[in-house]
Design a protein around this motif. Sequence first.
Motif, PDB file in Angstrom:
ATOM      1  N   HIS A 184      -8.452  -0.841 -12.539  1.00 30.07           N
ATOM      2  CA  HIS A 184      -7.511  -1.654 -11.763  1.00 30.07           C
ATOM      3  C   HIS A 184      -6.103  -1.600 -12.354  1.00 30.07           C
ATOM      4  O   HIS A 184      -5.113  -1.674 -11.625  1.00 30.07           O
ATOM      5  N   GLU A 185      -6.012  -1.472 -13.667  1.00 32.45           N
ATOM      6  CA  GLU A 185      -4.691  -1.371 -14.296  1.00 32.45           C
ATOM      7  C   GLU A 185      -3.996  -0.081 -13.845  1.00 32.45           C
ATOM      8  O   GLU A 185      -2.785  -0.061 -13.605  1.00 32.45           O
ATOM      9  N   ALA A 186      -4.786   0.993 -13.707  1.00 31.28           N
ATOM     10  CA  ALA A 186      -4.223   2.264 -13.235  1.00 31.28           C
ATOM     11  C   ALA A 186      -3.773   2.165 -11.781  1.00 31.28           C
ATOM     12  O   ALA A 186      -2.907   2.928 -11.346  1.00 31.28           O
ATOM     13  N   LEU A 187      -4.375   1.227 -11.060  1.00 28.69           N
ATOM     14  CA  LEU A 187      -4.070   1.080  -9.623  1.00 28.69           C
ATOM     15  C   LEU A 187      -3.218  -0.161  -9.365  1.00 28.69           C
ATOM     16  O   LEU A 187      -3.211  -0.708  -8.265  1.00 28.69           O
ATOM     17  N   SER A 220       0.826  -1.205   0.000  1.00 29.12           N
ATOM     18  CA  SER A 220       0.000   0.000   0.000  1.00 29.12           C
ATOM     19  C   SER A 220       0.864   1.260   0.000  1.00 29.12           C
ATOM     20  O   SER A 220       2.002   1.252   0.473  1.00 29.12           O
ATOM     21  N   VAL A 221       0.309   2.315  -0.572  1.00 29.41           N
ATOM     22  CA  VAL A 221       0.960   3.622  -0.600  1.00 29.41           C
ATOM     23  C   VAL A 221       0.009   4.574   0.109  1.00 29.41           C
ATOM     24  O   VAL A 221      -1.100   4.799  -0.392  1.00 29.41           O
ATOM     25  N   PRO A 222       0.383   5.091   1.296  1.00 31.18           N
ATOM     26  CA  PRO A 222      -0.569   5.919   2.045  1.00 31.18           C
ATOM     27  C   PRO A 222      -1.191   7.021   1.181  1.00 31.18           C
ATOM     28  O   PRO A 222      -0.476   7.754   0.490  1.00 31.18           O
ATOM     29  N   GLY A 223      -2.502   7.073   1.164  1.00 29.88           N
ATOM     30  CA  GLY A 223      -3.219   8.102   0.420  1.00 29.88           C
ATOM     31  C   GLY A 223      -3.432   7.794  -1.052  1.00 29.88           C
ATOM     32  O   GLY A 223      -4.063   8.583  -1.756  1.00 29.88           O
ATOM     33  N   ALA A 224      -2.921   6.653  -1.529  1.00 31.93           N
ATOM     34  CA  ALA A 224      -3.050   6.315  -2.959  1.00 31.93           C
ATOM     35  C   ALA A 224      -3.741   4.965  -3.128  1.00 31.93           C
ATOM     36  O   ALA A 224      -3.865   4.189  -2.178  1.00 31.93           O
ATOM     37  N   GLY A 225      -4.198   4.711  -4.351  1.00 31.67           N
ATOM     38  CA  GLY A 225      -4.857   3.442  -4.637  1.00 31.67           C
ATOM     39  C   GLY A 225      -3.937   2.436  -5.299  1.00 31.67           C
ATOM     40  O   GLY A 225      -4.151   1.223  -5.194  1.00 31.67           O
ATOM     41  N   TYR A 226      -2.896   2.924  -5.990  1.00 30.47           N
ATOM     42  CA  TYR A 226      -1.975   1.998  -6.657  1.00 30.47           C
ATOM     43  C   TYR A 226      -1.052   1.361  -5.630  1.00 30.47           C
ATOM     44  O   TYR A 226      -1.034   1.759  -4.458  1.00 30.47           O
ATOM     45  N   GLY A 227      -0.282   0.372  -6.070  1.00 26.77           N
ATOM     46  CA  GLY A 227       0.615  -0.306  -5.149  1.00 26.77           C
ATOM     47  C   GLY A 227       2.064  -0.082  -5.519  1.00 26.77           C
ATOM     48  O   GLY A 227       2.390   0.175  -6.677  1.00 26.77           O
ATOM     49  N   VAL A 279       0.525  -8.941 -11.535  1.00 27.80           N
ATOM     50  CA  VAL A 279       0.015  -9.451 -12.818  1.00 27.80           C
ATOM     51  C   VAL A 279      -0.885  -8.371 -13.422  1.00 27.80           C
ATOM     52  O   VAL A 279      -1.365  -7.495 -12.703  1.00 27.80           O
ATOM     53  N   PRO A 280      -1.114  -8.413 -14.744  1.00 23.33           N
ATOM     54  CA  PRO A 280      -1.980  -7.393 -15.365  1.00 23.33           C
ATOM     55  C   PRO A 280      -3.403  -7.452 -14.812  1.00 23.33           C
ATOM     56  O   PRO A 280      -3.816  -8.459 -14.238  1.00 23.33           O
ATOM     57  N   SER A 281      -4.143  -6.357 -15.018  1.00 21.10           N
ATOM     58  CA  SER A 281      -5.517  -6.266 -14.517  1.00 21.10           C
ATOM     59  C   SER A 281      -6.482  -6.219 -15.698  1.00 21.10           C
ATOM     60  O   SER A 281      -6.165  -5.644 -16.737  1.00 21.10           O
ATOM     61  N   PRO A 282      -7.688  -6.791 -15.534  1.00 21.04           N
ATOM     62  CA  PRO A 282      -8.631  -6.840 -16.666  1.00 21.04           C
ATOM     63  C   PRO A 282      -9.342  -5.526 -16.965  1.00 21.04           C
ATOM     64  O   PRO A 282      -9.903  -5.376 -18.047  1.00 21.04           O
ATOM     65  N   THR A 283      -9.362  -4.589 -16.039  1.00 28.81           N
ATOM     66  CA  THR A 283     -10.070  -3.330 -16.286  1.00 28.81           C
ATOM     67  C   THR A 283      -9.107  -2.151 -16.182  1.00 28.81           C
ATOM     68  O   THR A 283      -8.086  -2.217 -15.491  1.00 28.81           O
ATOM     69  N   LEU A 284      -9.465  -1.062 -16.854  1.00 29.04           N
ATOM     70  CA  LEU A 284      -8.593   0.128 -16.876  1.00 29.04           C
ATOM     71  C   LEU A 284      -8.378   0.677 -15.479  1.00 29.04           C
ATOM     72  O   LEU A 284      -7.258   1.051 -15.114  1.00 29.04           O
ATOM     73  N   PRO A 338     -16.815  -3.226 -21.047  1.00 25.81           N
ATOM     74  CA  PRO A 338     -15.886  -2.302 -21.701  1.00 25.81           C
ATOM     75  C   PRO A 338     -14.685  -2.020 -20.802  1.00 25.81           C
ATOM     76  O   PRO A 338     -14.845  -1.819 -19.593  1.00 25.81           O
ATOM     77  N   TYR A 339     -13.479  -2.025 -21.409  1.00 28.55           N
ATOM     78  CA  TYR A 339     -12.231  -1.896 -20.649  1.00 28.55           C
ATOM     79  C   TYR A 339     -12.197  -0.625 -19.799  1.00 28.55           C
ATOM     80  O   TYR A 339     -11.677  -0.611 -18.687  1.00 28.55           O
ATOM     81  N   ASP A 340     -12.781   0.470 -20.339  1.00 29.84           N
ATOM     82  CA  ASP A 340     -12.661   1.748 -19.638  1.00 29.84           C
ATOM     83  C   ASP A 340     -13.815   2.012 -18.667  1.00 29.84           C
ATOM     84  O   ASP A 340     -13.946   3.116 -18.160  1.00 29.84           O
ATOM     85  N   GLU A 341     -14.653   1.004 -18.450  1.00 28.44           N
ATOM     86  CA  GLU A 341     -15.700   1.149 -17.445  1.00 28.44           C
ATOM     87  C   GLU A 341     -15.412   0.197 -16.290  1.00 28.44           C
ATOM     88  O   GLU A 341     -14.581  -0.696 -16.418  1.00 28.44           O
ATOM     89  N   GLU A 342     -16.107   0.400 -15.179  1.00 22.96           N
ATOM     90  CA  GLU A 342     -15.865  -0.452 -14.007  1.00 22.96           C
ATOM     91  C   GLU A 342     -17.190  -0.744 -13.324  1.00 22.96           C
ATOM     92  O   GLU A 342     -17.944   0.180 -13.004  1.00 22.96           O
TER      93      GLU A 342
END
Length: 306
Positions: free
Chosen positions: A191-194, A145-152, A184-189, A247-251
């Motif tokens: 999650h890929e951004a995060l 985790s990165v405090p304050g962020a969603g990505y890792g 590993v890669p993520s199936p949605t945009l 759609p890849y760009d929706e969640e």
Amino acid sequence: MQPPAAGSLRILHLSDTHLTGDGALHQGSVDTTAALDAVLAHVDGVPGVGLVVVSGDVSEDGSPESYRTARERIGAWAERHGAALVLVPGNHDLREGFRQVLANGHVLGEGGAPLAHTMEYTPPSVPVSGQSVVAGFRVVTVDTSVPGAGYGALSETALDRLRTALTGEPVPHGTVVVLHHPPVPSPTLLHEALRLQDPDDLAELLDGSDVRVVLGGHQHHHAVGSLAGVPVLVAPGVANDTDVVGPYDEESAHVAHGALIVDVGPDGSVWSTPVRVPDPDRDVLAFALDAGTVARIAEQAGPAAR
Ligand SMILES: [Fe+2]
């Protein structure tokens, strides 16, 4: 379910419980405490579980109350089953509340015995790291985790601690790594951004190590990949199930709850079985065979009949 093979460590792999301290519904739709209870009840008959792991997003709000809910409910299940319990923070967790209730996340040791921790204050900037040994396997938690962020991300501290753990005293059967953001890669945009940044740093440590499997979450959907030849298993979410074919760009996500049962053999072999909690309103039983019928079919259709 088939009992684990001799010498195997059977793991109940939970992830993304997103518990709330005040009972608020997750995303306005899911009572996550009830979802956790449903998952735990559904896997109650699984034999031989030696370790329960929660690979992050234990809490939605980071409150001590939410971690107490995790400790009480998952801890009670683990103690009753004689299993160890290990948790790691994810992007929704807050290290302060996590540490206050769960210390370094290694809550119960082999057989479900509580592990002692010195509860000294650690600033939230320091990742939560821990290791313990269960049935001859080393279990190492890595806080991505990165405090304050969603990505890792893997901080220098987290990488150093993993390196130290892997080069420490040898264990008979190898290491299980538990982290939130899977490499590993993520199936949605979204999650890929995060996703986990710089997985190569982790690959370097895994390469040639005794790590048998990496257990992650974050995607709220089951996936399997590998990094440096090591299997990476992504557990389904306890809270909900990501729609991975839209759609890849929706969640979006469905109200569905699951877990993995992972067996790691003494020879390093890995067997993972996804478990989904059935929805009584939708999942009508297609068939059910009693033990006698199963025995007869197994006899008639198995290799013994040839
Ligand atoms: Fe999550």
